[in-house]
Write an enzyme that holds these catalytic residues in place. Structure first.
Site, PDB file in Angstrom:
ATOM      1  N   ARG A  73     -10.455  -2.659  34.673  1.00 33.67           N
ATOM      2  CA  ARG A  73     -11.076  -3.318  35.822  1.00 33.67           C
ATOM      3  C   ARG A  73     -10.403  -4.626  36.216  1.00 33.67           C
ATOM      4  O   ARG A  73     -10.265  -4.919  37.396  1.00 33.67           O
ATOM      5  CB  ARG A  73     -12.539  -3.604  35.492  1.00 33.67           C
ATOM      6  CG  ARG A  73     -13.302  -2.341  35.372  1.00 33.67           C
ATOM      7  CD  ARG A  73     -14.682  -2.552  34.864  1.00 33.67           C
ATOM      8  NE  ARG A  73     -15.317  -1.236  34.834  1.00 33.67           N
ATOM      9  CZ  ARG A  73     -16.547  -1.026  34.430  1.00 33.67           C
ATOM     10  NH1 ARG A  73     -17.292  -2.032  34.010  1.00 33.67           N
ATOM     11  NH2 ARG A  73     -17.058   0.181  34.445  1.00 33.67           N
ATOM     12  N   ARG A  87     -14.224  -5.878  29.521  1.00 33.58           N
ATOM     13  CA  ARG A  87     -14.875  -4.675  29.001  1.00 33.58           C
ATOM     14  C   ARG A  87     -14.338  -3.437  29.713  1.00 33.58           C
ATOM     15  O   ARG A  87     -14.226  -3.420  30.926  1.00 33.58           O
ATOM     16  CB  ARG A  87     -16.392  -4.760  29.222  1.00 33.58           C
ATOM     17  CG  ARG A  87     -17.099  -3.484  28.835  1.00 33.58           C
ATOM     18  CD  ARG A  87     -18.590  -3.601  28.926  1.00 33.58           C
ATOM     19  NE  ARG A  87     -19.114  -3.639  30.261  1.00 33.58           N
ATOM     20  CZ  ARG A  87     -19.271  -2.578  31.054  1.00 33.58           C
ATOM     21  NH1 ARG A  87     -18.897  -1.378  30.659  1.00 33.58           N
ATOM     22  NH2 ARG A  87     -19.788  -2.717  32.254  1.00 33.58           N
TER      23      ARG A  87
HETATM   24  C1  LIG Z   1     -24.614  -1.151  38.868  1.00 31.63           C
HETATM   25  C2  LIG Z   1     -24.194  -1.109  37.422  1.00 31.63           C
HETATM   26  C3  LIG Z   1     -23.679   0.049  36.882  1.00 31.63           C
HETATM   27  C4  LIG Z   1     -23.293   0.095  35.543  1.00 31.63           C
HETATM   28  N1  LIG Z   1     -22.782   1.252  35.043  1.00 31.63           N
HETATM   29  C5  LIG Z   1     -22.424   1.301  33.739  1.00 31.63           C
HETATM   30  C6  LIG Z   1     -21.914   2.510  33.175  1.00 31.63           C
HETATM   31  O1  LIG Z   1     -21.781   3.518  33.849  1.00 31.63           O
HETATM   32  N2  LIG Z   1     -21.579   2.496  31.872  1.00 31.63           N
HETATM   33  C7  LIG Z   1     -21.710   1.402  31.076  1.00 31.63           C
HETATM   34  O2  LIG Z   1     -21.396   1.466  29.892  1.00 31.63           O
HETATM   35  N3  LIG Z   1     -22.218   0.251  31.590  1.00 31.63           N
HETATM   36  C8  LIG Z   1     -22.573   0.178  32.891  1.00 31.63           C
HETATM   37  N4  LIG Z   1     -23.074  -0.988  33.399  1.00 31.63           N
HETATM   38  C9  LIG Z   1     -23.378  -2.107  32.490  1.00 31.63           C
HETATM   39  C10 LIG Z   1     -24.686  -1.815  31.765  1.00 31.63           C
HETATM   40  O3  LIG Z   1     -25.608  -1.231  32.646  1.00 31.63           O
HETATM   41  C11 LIG Z   1     -25.329  -3.069  31.171  1.00 31.63           C
HETATM   42  O4  LIG Z   1     -24.390  -3.836  30.503  1.00 31.63           O
HETATM   43  C12 LIG Z   1     -26.414  -2.673  30.183  1.00 31.63           C
HETATM   44  O5  LIG Z   1     -27.311  -1.764  30.756  1.00 31.63           O
HETATM   45  C13 LIG Z   1     -27.158  -3.897  29.664  1.00 31.63           C
HETATM   46  O6  LIG Z   1     -28.204  -3.448  28.840  1.00 31.63           O
HETATM   47  P1  LIG Z   1     -29.087  -4.469  28.023  1.00 31.63           P
HETATM   48  O7  LIG Z   1     -30.100  -3.665  27.328  1.00 31.63           O
HETATM   49  O8  LIG Z   1     -28.218  -5.345  27.230  1.00 31.63           O
HETATM   50  O9  LIG Z   1     -29.775  -5.395  29.138  1.00 31.63           O
HETATM   51  P2  LIG Z   1     -30.664  -5.050  30.429  1.00 31.63           P
HETATM   52  O10 LIG Z   1     -30.706  -3.618  30.764  1.00 31.63           O
HETATM   53  O11 LIG Z   1     -30.185  -6.014  31.470  1.00 31.63           O
HETATM   54  O12 LIG Z   1     -32.115  -5.431  30.000  1.00 31.63           O
HETATM   55  C14 LIG Z   1     -32.530  -6.768  29.894  1.00 31.63           C
HETATM   56  C15 LIG Z   1     -33.984  -6.772  29.511  1.00 31.63           C
HETATM   57  O13 LIG Z   1     -34.340  -8.096  29.182  1.00 31.63           O
HETATM   58  C16 LIG Z   1     -35.508  -8.486  29.877  1.00 31.63           C
HETATM   59  N5  LIG Z   1     -35.429  -9.926  30.066  1.00 31.63           N
HETATM   60  C17 LIG Z   1     -34.404 -10.668  30.566  1.00 31.63           C
HETATM   61  N6  LIG Z   1     -34.704 -11.974  30.495  1.00 31.63           N
HETATM   62  C18 LIG Z   1     -35.934 -12.062  29.945  1.00 31.63           C
HETATM   63  C19 LIG Z   1     -36.788 -13.133  29.614  1.00 31.63           C
HETATM   64  N7  LIG Z   1     -36.424 -14.395  29.796  1.00 31.63           N
HETATM   65  N8  LIG Z   1     -37.995 -12.844  29.096  1.00 31.63           N
HETATM   66  C20 LIG Z   1     -38.399 -11.557  28.877  1.00 31.63           C
HETATM   67  N9  LIG Z   1     -37.618 -10.507  29.146  1.00 31.63           N
HETATM   68  C21 LIG Z   1     -36.402 -10.760  29.677  1.00 31.63           C
HETATM   69  C22 LIG Z   1     -35.506  -7.675  31.143  1.00 31.63           C
HETATM   70  O14 LIG Z   1     -36.822  -7.572  31.619  1.00 31.63           O
HETATM   71  C23 LIG Z   1     -34.953  -6.356  30.606  1.00 31.63           C
HETATM   72  O15 LIG Z   1     -35.995  -5.615  30.034  1.00 31.63           O
HETATM   73  C24 LIG Z   1     -23.432  -1.050  34.744  1.00 31.63           C
HETATM   74  C25 LIG Z   1     -23.948  -2.226  35.285  1.00 31.63           C
HETATM   75  C26 LIG Z   1     -24.298  -2.261  36.619  1.00 31.63           C
HETATM   76  C27 LIG Z   1     -24.778  -3.546  37.198  1.00 31.63           C
END
Ligand SMILES: Cc1cc2nc3c(=O)[nH]c(=O)nc-3n(C[C@H](O)[C@H](O)[C@H](O)COP(=O)(O)OP(=O)(O)OC[C@H]3O[C@@H](n4cnc5c(N)ncnc54)[C@H](O)[C@@H]3O)c2cc1C
Length: 637
Positions: A330, A435
């Site tokens: 990327r 990444r």
């Molecule tokens: C459009 C898009 C497409 C993508 N496609 C891909 C893909 O195809 N393959 C891939 O590997 N990655 C992809 N990614 C990246 C990937 O989706 C994310 O990196 C990953 O889903 C993050 O997961 P996570 O569980 O770490 O956090 P998140 O899914 O962001 O979850 C965060 C959680 O924390 C909670 N939260 C946040 N702050 C607080 C707070 N202060 N208090 C309480 N709760 C809080 C939220 O409510 C949520 O439940 C994509 C990203 C985007 C934006």
């Protein structure tokens, strides 16, 4: 502060197994006596909460949204990597490890990345067993496609909705445990502080987003899985609620923040089309399996794409990088798109776009096949732009998408605060300076389903359960400091909206700390961000009350944190006087305009320690030792 990554000794291949064996266990009948807080219910948090509860721990889980299913992870489109080698194209754990280390421009920890590659295969088994509807090939095996930075096909997918399907799997596992009474779900709660007692994470303070009540919860360990901070740039592909607040406030309580300037720009997003636009939309990297990127050969050529003959098109990625072509990583694809636009070859009204053209693939494979692969993405594109991508090339441009930086964690995913673990995009762990596509889902689920269950148990086994509760004075202090900050924001009653501050912050960062950086711009940005932060605390207008449903107040808190955090990003970018992966400082480039690393001076993780609002943060370095890969200039030619 001295950083100890606690990387186990021994050969790379057996480190994780040996370590798991050496970690202490908690007897099944004792597990229910321990309470674990998991903040975040995306793929990392949802899978961790479900797994720990399945083991018998008492889990409290928190999220901003009304349902765990609405976490940002649901937006993930393209797929998830694993080294299954189903297509028999010579993939292996070692190759996935190597591609990931190289893709991150040699700024990640070897042992973590190798473990990630090992676990990748278990994730696919786990999710398939849960019923995640991965695409299948004609023989019934799970199908694979290619993503950037790899010459094998190792990306498992469910059309363009992989994140959604994986999250539904994790949510089912979580719901089972909610039903069994092992998980208590606190939705519509925002964590606003971490409570540390005698150097150990003991709980959190939250705001109930419906009633405005300030609440606190005690536990024996706290897991943060609160996602990435891409929204610091205002316009990004992230969900609107994605933020840095939980991580940043934890940083202020003693957790080090690593590599904050490593922010990923994704090359294929729908270009910005208006001043008041609130978010950007990704067109998945998977599209580069079949879509060809091009611009007109002559600068200023404004003819519509179908009037530009083949001989007058420049498929610049294919010609410059013949080995990887459109599937370069990327950072490389993004910089090249910018370069073409800077040369005046950008297309569309603003000249800030390049074409992603499917006409060859449609001719070769038929419209139905392309629709089966990417139908929902094409539909999304058509709805937003009003153009039919089956008939005319998509127009795309780079946008902020992901953050490799995050809270520093050791091999156990524990931060510098004892008992505070950080999972998924919120930690810095595995992706180095860039990444590779489809590896965030892999990392989030590796952390949540497989790593935390072992390492959190190892930590708890050394402690006694329930020794601190929320009557402890540290909880009172944290509640009061949260309430005072909220009141201070409400009392300002200034003239500028929170969104307006956010927009200006985004412009400053995109301009000076975005795809391409230089010292002069970074220094300028630092001054501008400071002025903006000062103005925020004098002139922001936050309508409504604290003890109420108040989305302006929620946003104000997040933007206030972004304003402080932006300074840390800039300091980090200024300190790293090299280019690597997504961190491209114009002073450090090869003759071919690629990032030029300085391994002698910067082969380290830069972890920042908070020392007070008026003091500069302190830099702590974790030296990266490479025993299994040779550091080379990355080449995708
Ligand atoms: C459009 C898009 C497409 C993508 N496609 C891909 C893909 O195809 N393959 C891939 O590997 N990655 C992809 N990614 C990246 C990937 O989706 C994310 O990196 C990953 O889903 C993050 O997961 P996570 O569980 O770490 O956090 P998140 O899914 O962001 O979850 C965060 C959680 O924390 C909670 N939260 C946040 N702050 C607080 C707070 N202060 N208090 C309480 N709760 C809080 C939220 O409510 C949520 O439940 C994509 C990203 C985007 C934006």
């Amino acid at each position: 502060m001295q950083l100890d990554a606690k990387t186990p000794a021994g050969p790379l291949e057996t480190k994780w197994d040996t370590h798991r064996f050496q970690l202490k266990l908690v007897n099944p009948s004792n597990r229910r006596k321990f309470t674990i807080i998991v903040v975040g219910t995306g793929l990392a948090g949802g899978s961790a909460a479900a797994s720990l509860a399945e083991m018998g721990y008492n889990v409290h889980t928190f999220c901003i949204q009304d349902s765990p299913r609405r976490a940002h992870s649901i937006a993930a489109q393209g797929g998830i990597n694993a080294a299954k080698n189903y297509p028999n194209d010579s993939d292996s754990i070692r190759r996935l490890f190597y591609d990931t280390i190289k893709g991150g421009d040699f700024r990640a920890r070897e042992a973590n990345v190798y473990r990630l590659a090992q676990i990748s295969n278990h994730i696919i088994d786990q999710c398939t067993a849960q019923g995640v509807p991965f695409a299948r090939d004609y023989g019934g095996l799970l199908d694979n496609r290619s993503f950037g930075g790899a010459q094998v096909s190792r990306t498992f997918y469910a059309r363009g909705q992989t994140g959604q399907q994986l999250l539904l799997g994790a949510y089912r596992a979580l719901s089972r445990q909610i039903g069994a009474g092992n998980v208590t779900l606190f939705s519509r709660r925002e964590m606003l502080d971490l409570v540390v007692v005698d150097g150990r994470a003991r709980g959190i303070v939250t705001r109930n987003l419906v009633s405005g009540q300030i609440e606190s919860y005690a536990a024996d360990a706290v897991l943060l899985a609160t996602g990435g901070y891409g929204n610091v740039f205002n316009l990004s592909t992230n969900a609107m609620a994605s933020n840095v607040s939980a991580a940043f406030r934890t940083y202020k309580r003693g957790a080090l923040f690593a590599n904050p300037c490593f922010t990923q720009i994704h090359p294929t997003c729908i270009p910005v089309h208006g001043t008041y636009q609130s978010k950007l939309t990704l067109m998945s990297e998977s599209l580069r399996n079949d879509g060809r990127v091009w611009v007109p050969r002559s600068p200023g050529d404004k003819r519509p794409p179908h009037q530009i003959p083949e001989s007058e098109r420049d498929y610049y990625l294919e010609s410059k990088y013949p080995s990887f072509g459109n599937l370069v990583p990327r950072d490389v694809a993004s910089r090249n798109a910018k370069e073409q636009c800077d040369l005046g070859k950008g297309v569309g009204e603003t000249g800030l776009a390049v074409y992603l053209d499917f006409s060859d693939a449609i001719r070769r494979e038929g419209k139905a096949t392309i629709a089966a692969r990417y139908g929902n993405l094409f539909e999304m594109y058509a709805k937003i732009t009003g153009q039919d991508p089956y008939a005319t090339p998509m127009m795309i441009y780079p946008a902020i998408h992901y953050t490799m930086g995050g809270l520093w964690v050791d091999y156990n995913l524990m931060s510098t605060v004892d008992g505070l673990f950080v999972l998924g995009e919120a930690n810095f762990s595995d992706h180095g300076a860039n990444r590779l596509g489809a590896s965030a889902l892999m990392q989030g689920l590796a952390d949540g389903y497989f790593i935390a269950s072992a390492t959190v148990s190892g930590y708890l086994a050394e402690t006694s359960p329930g020794s601190v509760n929320s009557d402890h004075p540290a909880f009172d202090e944290a509640r009061q400091s949260v309430s005072a900050r909220i009141q201070k924001m409400l009392d300002i009653n200034g003239k500028r909206t929170v969104d307006d501050f956010h927009r200006e912050l985004g412009h400053i960062l995109w301009e000076h700390c975005g795809m391409s950086r230089n010292n002069e711009g970074l220094n300028r940005a630092r001054g501008l961000v400071r002025e903006l932060k000062d103005e925020f605390w004098r002139n922001v207008k936050v309508p409504g009350a604290g003890r109420d449903f108040n989305q302006s107040l929620e946003k104000a808190g997040r933007i206030a944190d972004f304003l402080e955090f932006a300074d840390l990003m800039i300091v980090d970018a200024l300190t790293r006087q090299e280019s690597c992966g997504c961190h491209f400082n114009q002073a450090f480039q090869t003759e071919e305009n690629e990032a030029r690393r300085d391994d002698d001076n910067f082969a380290h993780v830069a972890a920042w320690e908070y020392r007070g609002d008026e003091k500069e943060p302190a830099l702590c370095k974790e030296t990266l030792v490479f025993e299994n890969v040779k550091l080379t200039q990355r080449s995708y030619k």
